[in-house]
Design a protein around this motif. Structure first.
Motif, short mmCIF file in Angstrom:
data_model
loop_
_atom_site.label_atom_id
_atom_site.label_comp_id
_atom_site.label_asym_id
_atom_site.label_seq_id
_atom_site.Cartn_x
_atom_site.Cartn_y
_atom_site.Cartn_z
N ALA A 127 68.83 -34.35 84.52
CA ALA A 127 68.32 -33.77 86.09
C ALA A 127 69.28 -32.90 86.64
N LEU A 128 70.60 -33.00 86.59
CA LEU A 128 71.44 -31.79 87.02
C LEU A 128 71.18 -30.64 86.47
N LYS A 129 71.01 -30.49 85.16
CA LYS A 129 70.70 -29.34 84.53
C LYS A 129 69.37 -28.58 84.94
N THR A 130 68.34 -29.50 84.91
CA THR A 130 66.98 -29.16 85.49
C THR A 130 67.05 -28.44 86.94
N LEU A 131 68.07 -29.02 87.75
CA LEU A 131 68.12 -28.79 89.09
C LEU A 131 69.23 -27.75 89.27
N GLY A 132 69.64 -27.08 88.35
CA GLY A 132 70.36 -25.82 88.11
C GLY A 132 71.91 -26.23 88.79
N VAL A 133 72.67 -27.28 88.30
CA VAL A 133 73.74 -27.42 88.95
C VAL A 133 74.86 -26.33 88.28
N GLY A 134 75.63 -25.79 89.15
CA GLY A 134 76.48 -24.60 88.70
C GLY A 134 77.87 -25.16 87.83
N GLY A 135 78.10 -26.58 88.12
CA GLY A 135 79.10 -27.31 87.48
C GLY A 135 79.32 -28.45 88.08
N PHE A 136 80.15 -29.50 87.26
CA PHE A 136 80.27 -30.62 88.25
C PHE A 136 81.53 -31.42 87.88
N ASN A 137 82.06 -32.38 88.67
CA ASN A 137 83.31 -33.05 88.23
C ASN A 137 82.66 -34.49 87.83
N ILE A 138 83.49 -35.05 86.88
CA ILE A 138 83.21 -36.46 86.41
C ILE A 138 84.12 -37.54 86.93
N THR A 139 84.14 -38.44 87.52
CA THR A 139 84.93 -39.59 87.70
C THR A 139 84.58 -40.86 87.23
N LEU A 140 85.38 -41.97 87.14
CA LEU A 140 85.01 -43.10 86.36
C LEU A 140 83.58 -43.55 86.84
N PRO A 141 82.86 -44.20 85.71
CA PRO A 141 83.43 -44.78 84.45
C PRO A 141 82.76 -43.76 83.37
N HIS A 142 82.69 -42.30 83.57
CA HIS A 142 81.86 -41.42 82.83
C HIS A 142 82.72 -40.53 81.99
N LYS A 143 83.86 -40.49 82.05
CA LYS A 143 84.83 -39.42 81.65
C LYS A 143 84.57 -39.45 80.05
N GLN A 144 84.46 -40.45 79.35
CA GLN A 144 84.27 -40.46 77.88
C GLN A 144 82.68 -40.39 77.54
N ALA A 145 82.07 -41.17 78.32
CA ALA A 145 80.47 -41.16 77.96
C ALA A 145 79.51 -39.99 78.04
N ILE A 146 80.28 -39.10 78.91
CA ILE A 146 79.67 -37.75 79.28
C ILE A 146 79.64 -36.79 77.97
N VAL A 147 81.00 -36.98 77.04
CA VAL A 147 81.19 -36.02 75.97
C VAL A 147 80.06 -35.80 75.20
N PRO A 148 79.33 -36.72 74.66
CA PRO A 148 78.34 -36.50 73.50
C PRO A 148 76.93 -35.34 73.97
N PHE A 149 77.11 -35.55 75.20
CA PHE A 149 75.86 -34.60 76.00
C PHE A 149 76.28 -33.26 76.23
N LEU A 150 77.48 -32.87 76.18
CA LEU A 150 77.90 -31.36 76.50
C LEU A 150 77.78 -30.60 75.15
N ASP A 151 77.61 -29.23 75.52
CA ASP A 151 77.33 -28.38 74.47
C ASP A 151 78.75 -28.04 73.76
N GLU A 152 79.83 -28.06 74.59
CA GLU A 152 81.18 -27.51 73.79
C GLU A 152 82.31 -28.17 74.69
N LEU A 153 83.61 -28.58 74.10
CA LEU A 153 84.69 -29.09 74.93
C LEU A 153 85.94 -27.97 74.73
N ASP A 154 86.63 -28.04 75.89
CA ASP A 154 87.95 -27.60 75.72
C ASP A 154 88.84 -28.19 74.90
#
Length: 275
Positions: free
Chosen positions: A50-77
């Motif tokens: 939904a964030l992507k569809t609505l055009g979010v420019g970037g976002f921060n992640i806090t608990l409890p999603h810091k690890q769970a978000i990883v598989p959904f991203l295109d790349e990692l630093d």
């Protein structure tokens, strides 16, 4: 089109990130807004879409999603890969990239103090925050770092990954006077009447004692260290610096961190002393 950014977490109402980022955007004339988004763990993928569809420019992640978000991203630093955790996401128009700025935020805060890279450092804890800090200290060329944790095996694993030394909590207490920098990364000792993570009986009075928590500004651990004559450092600086790194990645602007630390400390009811 006006840009917008966000912070996601569960809970999220307590977050000071919207307050901080909105102030920076106003100060620098950035035509954007920053909003908190309450995301339950079971709806993380749906919410990210939904964030992507609505055009979010970037976002921060806090608990409890810091690890769970990883598989959904295109790349990692590289740091996010090592950490397997993300607290900042950028969007370049095509892909969403995850970063982890927590450890670097802490080290930047630490470096505002009068310390030397050869000082002996003790990290209390071996969780996600300790991991980020341990890797960031290594990158900053702190070579004499020890890690103590109630579960010694976890301290061993983190020490092996970061080129540090693992010690038991008992040995940390006995040799506490050897350490000039003590960093408390656990939630132990925050509850009323709960014992501190370790005894400070052997601590040297001129040591620097840090706690990554910023609410309260003085945790029981910091209060005990202050009573022993130690310098103390709370988590406000870490919070501000990690946010500043994200803000710069999104906007290309390096905000005034000193001023923001002052503002956040005042907002939390404390007194900030300019160094």
């Amino acid at each position: 089109m006006k840009k917008w950014y966000a912070v996601i977490g569960d809970p999220i109402a307590h977050s000071l990130s919207p307050f901080m980022h909105d102030l920076w955007m106003d100060e620098h004339g950035v035509d954007a807004s920053y909003i908190p988004v309450h995301v339950k763990p079971a709806r993380l993928k749906e919410s990210f879409d939904a964030l992507k569809t609505l055009g979010v420019g970037g976002f921060n992640i806090t608990l409890p999603h810091k690890q769970a978000i990883v598989p959904f991203l295109d790349e990692l630093d590289e740091t996010a890969i090592i950490m397997d955790a993300v607290n900042t996401v950028t969007f370049d128009g095509q892909s969403y990239k995850g970063w982890n700025t927590d450890g670097d935020g802490f080290v930047r805060s630490l470096m505002t103090e009068q310390i030397a890279l050869h000082e002996k450092v003790l990290i209390i804890g071996a969780g996600g925050a300790a991991r980020g800090i341990a890797f960031a200290l290594k990158r900053a060329n702190f070579h004499d770092v020890s890690i103590a944790n109630r579960t010694y095996q976890r301290a061993e694993e983190l020490a092996a990954a970061t080129g540090s030394e693992a010690i038991t909590m008992q040995d940390a207490e006995k040799s506490l006077g050897d350490f000039r920098i003590i960093i408390q990364t656990t939630s132990v000792g925050l509850a009323e009447g709960e014992a501190l993570p370790l005894s400070l009986d052997q601590i040297q009075p001129d040591s620097l004692v840090a706690d990554i928590i910023y609410t309260p500004l003085e945790t029981p651990f910091l209060k005990a260290a202050k009573e022993k004559g130690c310098r103390i450092l709370n988590g406000v600086g870490m919070f501000v610096y990690q946010g500043a790194i994200a803000f710069e990645k999104w906007t290309g602007i390096r905000p005034d961190t000193e001023k923001m630390i002052h503002i956040i400390t005042d907002k939390l009811g404390g007194n900030y002393v300019n160094r």
